[in-house]
Design a protein around this motif. Structure first.
Motif, PDB file in Angstrom:
ATOM      1  N   MET A   1       0.853  -1.182   0.000  1.00  0.00           N
ATOM      2  CA  MET A   1       0.000   0.000   0.000  1.00  0.00           C
ATOM      3  C   MET A   1       0.889   1.232   0.000  1.00  0.00           C
ATOM      4  O   MET A   1       1.862   1.302   0.730  1.00  0.00           O
ATOM      5  N   SER A   2       0.538   2.203  -0.797  1.00  0.00           N
ATOM      6  CA  SER A   2       1.277   3.463  -0.873  1.00  0.00           C
ATOM      7  C   SER A   2       1.238   4.169   0.478  1.00  0.00           C
ATOM      8  O   SER A   2       0.211   4.149   1.159  1.00  0.00           O
ATOM      9  N   PRO A   3       2.330   4.830   0.863  1.00  0.00           N
ATOM     10  CA  PRO A   3       2.321   5.555   2.133  1.00  0.00           C
ATOM     11  C   PRO A   3       1.304   6.694   2.156  1.00  0.00           C
ATOM     12  O   PRO A   3       0.892   7.132   3.205  1.00  0.00           O
ATOM     13  N   GLU A   4       0.888   7.162   0.974  1.00  0.00           N
ATOM     14  CA  GLU A   4      -0.126   8.216   0.887  1.00  0.00           C
ATOM     15  C   GLU A   4      -1.491   7.724   1.362  1.00  0.00           C
ATOM     16  O   GLU A   4      -2.238   8.454   1.965  1.00  0.00           O
ATOM     17  N   TRP A   5      -1.835   6.497   1.045  1.00  0.00           N
ATOM     18  CA  TRP A   5      -3.146   5.924   1.340  1.00  0.00           C
ATOM     19  C   TRP A   5      -3.026   4.864   2.418  1.00  0.00           C
ATOM     20  O   TRP A   5      -2.092   4.079   2.426  1.00  0.00           O
ATOM     21  N   MET A   6      -4.017   4.830   3.320  1.00  0.00           N
ATOM     22  CA  MET A   6      -3.988   3.886   4.438  1.00  0.00           C
ATOM     23  C   MET A   6      -5.328   3.169   4.556  1.00  0.00           C
ATOM     24  O   MET A   6      -6.376   3.776   4.377  1.00  0.00           O
ATOM     25  N   THR A   7      -5.266   1.890   4.895  1.00  0.00           N
ATOM     26  CA  THR A   7      -6.473   1.126   5.175  1.00  0.00           C
ATOM     27  C   THR A   7      -6.949   1.455   6.594  1.00  0.00           C
ATOM     28  O   THR A   7      -6.226   2.074   7.379  1.00  0.00           O
ATOM     29  N   LYS A   8      -8.146   1.013   6.922  1.00  0.00           N
ATOM     30  CA  LYS A   8      -8.672   1.217   8.270  1.00  0.00           C
ATOM     31  C   LYS A   8      -7.749   0.575   9.301  1.00  0.00           C
ATOM     32  O   LYS A   8      -7.482   1.165  10.355  1.00  0.00           O
ATOM     33  N   ASP A  30     -14.753  12.991  14.263  1.00  0.00           N
ATOM     34  CA  ASP A  30     -13.368  13.206  14.682  1.00  0.00           C
ATOM     35  C   ASP A  30     -12.389  12.957  13.536  1.00  0.00           C
ATOM     36  O   ASP A  30     -11.316  13.560  13.499  1.00  0.00           O
ATOM     37  N   LEU A  31     -12.743  12.061  12.637  1.00  0.00           N
ATOM     38  CA  LEU A  31     -11.952  11.792  11.434  1.00  0.00           C
ATOM     39  C   LEU A  31     -12.856  11.955  10.222  1.00  0.00           C
ATOM     40  O   LEU A  31     -14.044  11.621  10.285  1.00  0.00           O
ATOM     41  N   LYS A  32     -12.284  12.437   9.136  1.00  0.00           N
ATOM     42  CA  LYS A  32     -13.054  12.538   7.895  1.00  0.00           C
ATOM     43  C   LYS A  32     -13.345  11.142   7.359  1.00  0.00           C
ATOM     44  O   LYS A  32     -12.570  10.210   7.574  1.00  0.00           O
ATOM     45  N   ALA A  33     -14.449  11.040   6.647  1.00  0.00           N
ATOM     46  CA  ALA A  33     -14.824   9.762   6.037  1.00  0.00           C
ATOM     47  C   ALA A  33     -13.768   9.360   5.008  1.00  0.00           C
ATOM     48  O   ALA A  33     -13.144  10.216   4.384  1.00  0.00           O
ATOM     49  N   PRO A  34     -13.574   8.059   4.822  1.00  0.00           N
ATOM     50  CA  PRO A  34     -12.582   7.590   3.853  1.00  0.00           C
ATOM     51  C   PRO A  34     -13.054   7.784   2.420  1.00  0.00           C
ATOM     52  O   PRO A  34     -14.230   8.058   2.166  1.00  0.00           O
ATOM     53  N   SER A  35     -12.113   7.606   1.500  1.00  0.00           N
ATOM     54  CA  SER A  35     -12.405   7.660   0.064  1.00  0.00           C
ATOM     55  C   SER A  35     -12.428   6.246  -0.487  1.00  0.00           C
ATOM     56  O   SER A  35     -11.850   5.336   0.103  1.00  0.00           O
ATOM     57  N   ARG A  36     -13.078   6.070  -1.609  1.00  0.00           N
ATOM     58  CA  ARG A  36     -13.037   4.789  -2.318  1.00  0.00           C
ATOM     59  C   ARG A  36     -12.022   4.930  -3.443  1.00  0.00           C
ATOM     60  O   ARG A  36     -12.152   5.794  -4.293  1.00  0.00           O
ATOM     61  N   VAL A  37     -11.019   4.081  -3.414  1.00  0.00           N
ATOM     62  CA  VAL A  37      -9.967   4.094  -4.424  1.00  0.00           C
ATOM     63  C   VAL A  37      -9.873   2.681  -4.980  1.00  0.00           C
ATOM     64  O   VAL A  37      -9.507   1.748  -4.260  1.00  0.00           O
ATOM     65  N   GLY A  38     -10.236   2.513  -6.224  1.00  0.00           N
ATOM     66  CA  GLY A  38     -10.185   1.181  -6.833  1.00  0.00           C
ATOM     67  C   GLY A  38     -11.036   0.163  -6.100  1.00  0.00           C
ATOM     68  O   GLY A  38     -10.663  -0.992  -5.976  1.00  0.00           O
ATOM     69  N   GLY A  39     -12.162   0.604  -5.557  1.00  0.00           N
ATOM     70  CA  GLY A  39     -13.052  -0.301  -4.837  1.00  0.00           C
ATOM     71  C   GLY A  39     -12.657  -0.530  -3.381  1.00  0.00           C
ATOM     72  O   GLY A  39     -13.343  -1.231  -2.658  1.00  0.00           O
ATOM     73  N   ARG A  40     -11.553   0.063  -2.942  1.00  0.00           N
ATOM     74  CA  ARG A  40     -11.096  -0.084  -1.555  1.00  0.00           C
ATOM     75  C   ARG A  40     -11.420   1.175  -0.765  1.00  0.00           C
ATOM     76  O   ARG A  40     -11.439   2.267  -1.300  1.00  0.00           O
ATOM     77  N   VAL A  41     -11.665   1.007   0.513  1.00  0.00           N
ATOM     78  CA  VAL A  41     -11.945   2.129   1.405  1.00  0.00           C
ATOM     79  C   VAL A  41     -10.618   2.543   2.032  1.00  0.00           C
ATOM     80  O   VAL A  41     -10.001   1.772   2.764  1.00  0.00           O
ATOM     81  N   LEU A  42     -10.182   3.785   1.735  1.00  0.00           N
ATOM     82  CA  LEU A  42      -8.867   4.233   2.173  1.00  0.00           C
ATOM     83  C   LEU A  42      -8.905   5.674   2.671  1.00  0.00           C
ATOM     84  O   LEU A  42      -9.749   6.461   2.257  1.00  0.00           O
TER      85      LEU A  42
END
Length: 70
Positions: A1-8, A30-42
């Motif tokens: 996984m790229s250091p820019e994007w993180m999984t839960k 407290d945290l912004k909602a994640p984005s969907r990148v290539g079908g993954r929640v990141l």
């Protein structure tokens, strides 16, 4: 996984909480909602840090029922 994007799981590990706690942080705003990148929640690392108001995850603290998690 790229250091820019993180999984839960990676966000939870960084903040030393459970993945369920990350979900609660998102629900509370407290945290912004994640984005969907290539079908993954990141999350973007910079977004997590901005949500916490810190420039380094080592200084990140979030309130929990048992006290602050830093």
């Amino acid at each position: 996984m790229s250091p820019e994007w993180m999984t839960k799981a990676e966000v939870a590990e960084m903040l030393r909480v459970t993945p369920r706690t990350i979900e609660n942080y998102v629900k509370r705003g407290d945290l912004k909602a994640p984005s969907r990148v290539g079908g993954r929640v990141l999350w973007q690392r910079a977004t997590i840090q901005a949500s916490l108001g810190v420039s380094s995850p080592a200084h990140a603290c979030l309130p929990t029922p048992a006290g602050a998690v830093c």
